[in-house]
Design a protein around this motif. Structure first.
Motif, PDB file in Angstrom:
ATOM      1  N   LYS A 281       0.829  -1.215   0.000  1.00 52.85           N
ATOM      2  CA  LYS A 281       0.000   0.000   0.000  1.00 52.85           C
ATOM      3  C   LYS A 281       0.858   1.257   0.000  1.00 52.85           C
ATOM      4  CE  LYS A 281      -4.461  -1.319   1.803  1.00 52.85           C
ATOM      5  NZ  LYS A 281      -5.379  -1.265   2.919  1.00 52.85           N
ATOM      6  N   ALA A 282       2.145   1.094   0.332  1.00 49.08           N
ATOM      7  CA  ALA A 282       3.043   2.251   0.320  1.00 49.08           C
ATOM      8  C   ALA A 282       3.149   2.835  -1.084  1.00 49.08           C
ATOM      9  CB  ALA A 282       4.425   1.836   0.839  1.00 49.08           C
ATOM     10  N   THR A 283       2.769   2.064  -2.092  1.00 45.69           N
ATOM     11  CA  THR A 283       2.860   2.569  -3.474  1.00 45.69           C
ATOM     12  C   THR A 283       1.581   3.300  -3.896  1.00 45.69           C
ATOM     13  OG1 THR A 283       1.940   0.507  -4.336  1.00 45.69           O
ATOM     14  CG2 THR A 283       4.350   0.656  -4.204  1.00 45.69           C
ATOM     15  N   ILE A 284       0.527   3.194  -3.081  1.00 46.47           N
ATOM     16  CA  ILE A 284      -0.752   3.804  -3.479  1.00 46.47           C
ATOM     17  C   ILE A 284      -0.824   5.232  -2.931  1.00 46.47           C
ATOM     18  CG2 ILE A 284      -3.276   3.580  -3.357  1.00 46.47           C
ATOM     19  CD1 ILE A 284      -2.891   0.625  -2.782  1.00 46.47           C
ATOM     20  N   PRO A 285      -1.171   6.215  -3.773  1.00 45.81           N
ATOM     21  CA  PRO A 285      -1.248   7.597  -3.273  1.00 45.81           C
ATOM     22  C   PRO A 285      -2.277   7.715  -2.144  1.00 45.81           C
ATOM     23  CG  PRO A 285      -1.595   7.505  -5.668  1.00 45.81           C
ATOM     24  CD  PRO A 285      -1.521   6.095  -5.191  1.00 45.81           C
ATOM     25  N   GLY A 286      -1.967   8.608  -1.180  1.00 51.70           N
ATOM     26  CA  GLY A 286      -2.836   8.801  -0.013  1.00 51.70           C
ATOM     27  C   GLY A 286      -4.263   9.140  -0.396  1.00 51.70           C
ATOM     28  N   TRP A 287      -4.444   9.953  -1.448  1.00 55.79           N
ATOM     29  CA  TRP A 287      -5.814  10.367  -1.801  1.00 55.79           C
ATOM     30  C   TRP A 287      -6.649   9.193  -2.289  1.00 55.79           C
ATOM     31  CZ3 TRP A 287      -7.244   9.688  -6.841  1.00 55.79           C
ATOM     32  CH2 TRP A 287      -6.225   9.593  -7.786  1.00 55.79           C
ATOM     33  N   VAL A 288      -6.000   8.167  -2.802  1.00 61.17           N
ATOM     34  CA  VAL A 288      -6.771   6.975  -3.214  1.00 61.17           C
ATOM     35  C   VAL A 288      -7.111   6.152  -1.959  1.00 61.17           C
ATOM     36  CG1 VAL A 288      -6.750   4.824  -4.549  1.00 61.17           C
ATOM     37  CG2 VAL A 288      -5.680   6.874  -5.488  1.00 61.17           C
ATOM     38  N   LEU A 289      -6.098   5.986  -1.092  1.00 61.84           N
ATOM     39  CA  LEU A 289      -6.319   5.206   0.139  1.00 61.84           C
ATOM     40  C   LEU A 289      -7.431   5.810   0.984  1.00 61.84           C
ATOM     41  CD1 LEU A 289      -2.687   4.424   1.418  1.00 61.84           C
ATOM     42  CD2 LEU A 289      -4.345   2.790   0.524  1.00 61.84           C
ATOM     43  N   ASN A 290      -7.469   7.148   1.026  1.00 62.69           N
ATOM     44  CA  ASN A 290      -8.423   7.818   1.923  1.00 62.69           C
ATOM     45  C   ASN A 290      -9.617   8.414   1.192  1.00 62.69           C
ATOM     46  OD1 ASN A 290      -6.671   7.320   4.133  1.00 62.69           O
ATOM     47  ND2 ASN A 290      -5.407   9.031   3.436  1.00 62.69           N
ATOM     48  N   LYS A 291      -9.837   8.004  -0.036  1.00 59.89           N
ATOM     49  CA  LYS A 291     -10.925   8.606  -0.803  1.00 59.89           C
ATOM     50  C   LYS A 291     -12.278   8.284  -0.151  1.00 59.89           C
ATOM     51  CE  LYS A 291     -12.875   8.842  -5.407  1.00 59.89           C
ATOM     52  NZ  LYS A 291     -12.791   8.443  -6.802  1.00 59.89           N
ATOM     53  N   PRO A 292     -13.086   9.326   0.103  1.00 60.72           N
ATOM     54  CA  PRO A 292     -14.357   9.067   0.774  1.00 60.72           C
ATOM     55  C   PRO A 292     -15.369   8.340  -0.122  1.00 60.72           C
ATOM     56  CG  PRO A 292     -13.761  11.409   0.847  1.00 60.72           C
ATOM     57  CD  PRO A 292     -12.836  10.752  -0.118  1.00 60.72           C
ATOM     58  N   GLY A 293     -15.396   8.687  -1.404  1.00 62.57           N
ATOM     59  CA  GLY A 293     -16.416   8.100  -2.286  1.00 62.57           C
ATOM     60  C   GLY A 293     -15.982   6.772  -2.876  1.00 62.57           C
ATOM     61  N   LYS A 294     -16.768   6.351  -3.885  1.00 67.05           N
ATOM     62  CA  LYS A 294     -16.457   5.092  -4.556  1.00 67.05           C
ATOM     63  C   LYS A 294     -15.191   5.249  -5.401  1.00 67.05           C
ATOM     64  CE  LYS A 294     -19.251   1.535  -6.442  1.00 67.05           C
ATOM     65  NZ  LYS A 294     -19.464   1.100  -7.751  1.00 67.05           N
ATOM     66  N   LEU A 295     -14.407   4.200  -5.490  1.00 66.25           N
ATOM     67  CA  LEU A 295     -13.187   4.273  -6.297  1.00 66.25           C
ATOM     68  C   LEU A 295     -13.538   4.079  -7.772  1.00 66.25           C
ATOM     69  CD1 LEU A 295     -10.684   2.071  -4.213  1.00 66.25           C
ATOM     70  CD2 LEU A 295     -10.988   4.542  -4.139  1.00 66.25           C
ATOM     71  N   THR A 296     -12.817   4.761  -8.645  1.00 68.62           N
ATOM     72  CA  THR A 296     -12.990   4.522 -10.073  1.00 68.62           C
ATOM     73  C   THR A 296     -12.333   3.170 -10.402  1.00 68.62           C
ATOM     74  OG1 THR A 296     -10.873   5.509 -10.647  1.00 68.62           O
ATOM     75  CG2 THR A 296     -12.768   7.001 -10.543  1.00 68.62           C
ATOM     76  N   MET A 368     -12.570  -3.395   9.890  1.00 70.19           N
ATOM     77  CA  MET A 368     -13.994  -3.125  10.097  1.00 70.19           C
ATOM     78  C   MET A 368     -14.240  -2.236  11.309  1.00 70.19           C
ATOM     79  SD  MET A 368     -15.939  -6.689   9.305  1.00 70.19           S
ATOM     80  CE  MET A 368     -17.598  -6.053   9.237  1.00 70.19           C
ATOM     81  N   THR A 369     -13.375  -2.336  12.312  1.00 65.38           N
ATOM     82  CA  THR A 369     -13.601  -1.568  13.533  1.00 65.38           C
ATOM     83  C   THR A 369     -12.917  -0.200  13.505  1.00 65.38           C
ATOM     84  OG1 THR A 369     -11.789  -2.814  14.526  1.00 65.38           O
ATOM     85  CG2 THR A 369     -14.006  -3.543  15.055  1.00 65.38           C
ATOM     86  N   ALA A 370     -12.315   0.144  12.375  1.00 62.84           N
ATOM     87  CA  ALA A 370     -11.621   1.441  12.284  1.00 62.84           C
ATOM     88  C   ALA A 370     -12.499   2.471  11.589  1.00 62.84           C
ATOM     89  CB  ALA A 370     -10.334   1.273  11.494  1.00 62.84           C
ATOM     90  N   HIS A 371     -12.269   3.737  11.923  1.00 56.64           N
ATOM     91  CA  HIS A 371     -12.917   4.841  11.213  1.00 56.64           C
ATOM     92  C   HIS A 371     -12.293   4.925   9.837  1.00 56.64           C
ATOM     93  CE1 HIS A 371     -15.501   7.450  13.591  1.00 56.64           C
ATOM     94  NE2 HIS A 371     -14.910   6.923  14.643  1.00 56.64           N
ATOM     95  N   ARG A 372     -13.037   4.802   8.795  1.00 60.60           N
ATOM     96  CA  ARG A 372     -12.461   4.958   7.459  1.00 60.60           C
ATOM     97  C   ARG A 372     -13.219   6.054   6.734  1.00 60.60           C
ATOM     98  NH1 ARG A 372      -8.921   0.961   6.422  1.00 60.60           N
ATOM     99  NH2 ARG A 372      -8.003   2.655   5.243  1.00 60.60           N
TER     100      ARG A 372
END
Ligand SMILES: [Fe+2]
Ligand SMILES: [Fe+2]
Length: 490
Positions: A281-296, A368-372
């Protein structure tokens, strides 16, 4: 409690606003700078040039805080530092400094200081010198220190006497010691994971030694005292969650592995593999990891590629040797699912290894138990377990999931429960002999008034009777009741 309240500046506490946030940020700087100041003065005289930089920083921060707040206090209560009424949040990089200050304060009978004005360089120098010169073995170091400050006219730094936390039915000192050891291990592991993931992301050489040492301490703690570390995994620190998640998964995996009877060596390997499970996951940009909406579709492709990226990154690590294969297998397989419904898509050609099946359960439970960002509120630990046992049972190894329930209990640490006395409590640890009857800390009384209550063992029966003293009616959503789980568990 007679000093600061246990109000905290986390979003979960629902009290975060701009002002509190700013004070907490400045308070963190103040604590870190005071720590540097004291440590520097232990090596160099306060007149030394090495002292100058930390001195200027400290004075500036005091000035900023004083301008914003007027008089303010930096105080330790229990194992936490507070700036006025806001608790300074612990994370991997601040833990050691906070603990240093708390220990230094405690040995001098101090809870901390009130800052009653802006401070000058001569005043701070006198203060630091006197602080280090206090005879900690004297009958009242607090009194001695106060008198010495008065003599040298240090007016704007006023020492405050130690606050003794209210005790319940437990031995505060004993609990403090074991929690302290557990927390030290926990935050060190988070820090080691952070360094590891950041180095991997920036393509710098990655050294695994710190991570291995951290995992070894986790294994030792779990083998000696299984539950206090599992309890810590219920506190999700939003800022550092990516790193904390890896450590949580490691703790939960090792705990499950211990229940399965794995050897100490195997537990160490499992723990390291678990910490590395999301390295890709270190290769994935933060905005994708934390994107609130659905992923493209494209973003989803990036996301689902992290198992393969993880394998590639682990293959480049130094110092992994015989662990490498196991860690690569776990990184590759942890999202496969037992029924093959996950990713990467391999058809039904592959059977997940034991380590991967363990890590998959720990991973799902913690996530599942984390705030995402993409979920309004997290599942309670109780709901997460139910979800995994019922709706998602095809995805996990049936026997292992049962062993996992026995490891964390039906009401895992961090679950908020309504008791049949109408009180509300938070599960602090489960009872291995009765997974439905954990130990619970009372946080609200029968009239729903907030209390700092005692810890009640729900597996306890009245003497000579078959009936239990107190029982659980249901699990509650902490947010609905405005309850901060982290406050109760730390
Ligand atoms: Fe993952
Ligand atoms: Fe994960």
């Amino acid at each position: 409690m007679t000093g600061p309240t246990t109000r905290t500046a986390t979003p979960a506490g629902g009290m975060q606003d701009g002002t509190v946030q700013r004070i907490v940020v400045q308070g963190r700087s103040l604590a870190m700078q005071l720590c540097v100041l004291l440590k520097t003065a232990k090596i160099h005289d306060v007149g030394n040039v090495a002292f100058h930089g930390p001195l200027v920083n400290f004075i500036e921060t005091v000035e900023q805080l004083f301008t914003a707040e007027r008089e303010f206090k930096l105080q330790a209560v229990g194992d936490f530092l507070y700036i006025n009424h806001s608790r300074l949040k612990l994370d991997g990089s601040s833990y050691a400094s906070y603990q240093y200050l708390i220990d230094e304060f405690r040995t001098r009978g101090l809870s901390g200081f009130a800052f009653t004005g802006k401070v000058s360089p001569p005043e701070v120098k006198k203060f630091v010198r006197l602080f280090l010169d206090v005879d900690c073995k004297s009958s009242d170091p607090y009194e001695d220190f106060g008198a010495a400050l008065g003599k040298l006219s240090v007016e704007h730094l006023v020492p405050l006497r130690t606050i003794v936390p209210q005790s319940g039915t437990i031995n505060i000192e004993e609990v403090r010691d074991s929690r302290k050891a557990a927390k030290r291990t926990f935050y060190r592991a988070i820090e080691a994971t952070k360094m590891l993931m950041l180095s991997a992301r920036d393509r710098r050489p990655v050294d695994l030694r710190k991570t291995k040492r951290a995992v070894q301490s986790i294994v030792d703690l779990i083998l000696n005292e299984e539950f206090s570390l599992v309890g810590l995994t219920a506190i999700k620190n939003h800022d550092e969650y990516t790193f904390q998640h890896c450590v949580n998964v490691s703790i939960l995996s090792i705990s499950l592995g211990q229940r399965l009877g794995l050897s100490k060596k195997m537990l160490g390997e499992l723990g390291v593999a678990a910490i590395l499970h999301d390295l890709g996951k270190a290769t994935i940009p933060g905005w994708v990891l934390n994107k609130p909406g659905k992923l493209t579709a494209e973003e989803w492709k990036l996301m689902t590629d992290h198992p393969v990226q993880g394998v590639k990154m682990i293959s480049k690590l130094r110092g992994l040797n015989e662990l490498a294969l196991r860690a690569m297998i776990v990184a590759f397989e942890h999202h496969l699912n037992i029924d093959g419904s996950g990713y990467p898509k391999l058809g039904d050609h592959l059977r997940m290894s034991l380590f991967s099946r363990i890590v998959a359960i720990a991973d799902c439970f913690d996530a599942m138990t984390a705030h995402r960002s993409y979920r309004k509120s997290p599942f309670t630990p109780y709901e997460a377990l139910h979800h995994m046992l019922v709706a998602n049972r095809e995805k996990f190894d049936g026997l292992l999931i049962k062993a996992f329930v026995n490891t964390v209990g039906m009401y895992p640490a961090g679950t908020v429960v309504l008791l049949d006395t109408n009180e509300i409590g938070i599960v602090t640890e489960h009872n291995a002999h009765d997974i439905f009857r954990p130990k619970v800390k009372i946080v609200a009384d029968r009239d729903r008034k907030r209390v700092d209550g005692s810890i009640v063992d729900l597996s306890h029966r009245e003497e000579g009777s078959d009936t239990y003293t107190v029982g659980i009616v249901s699990a509650l959503n902490p947010e609905e009741y405005g309850i901060n789980v982290a406050d109760a568990l730390t």
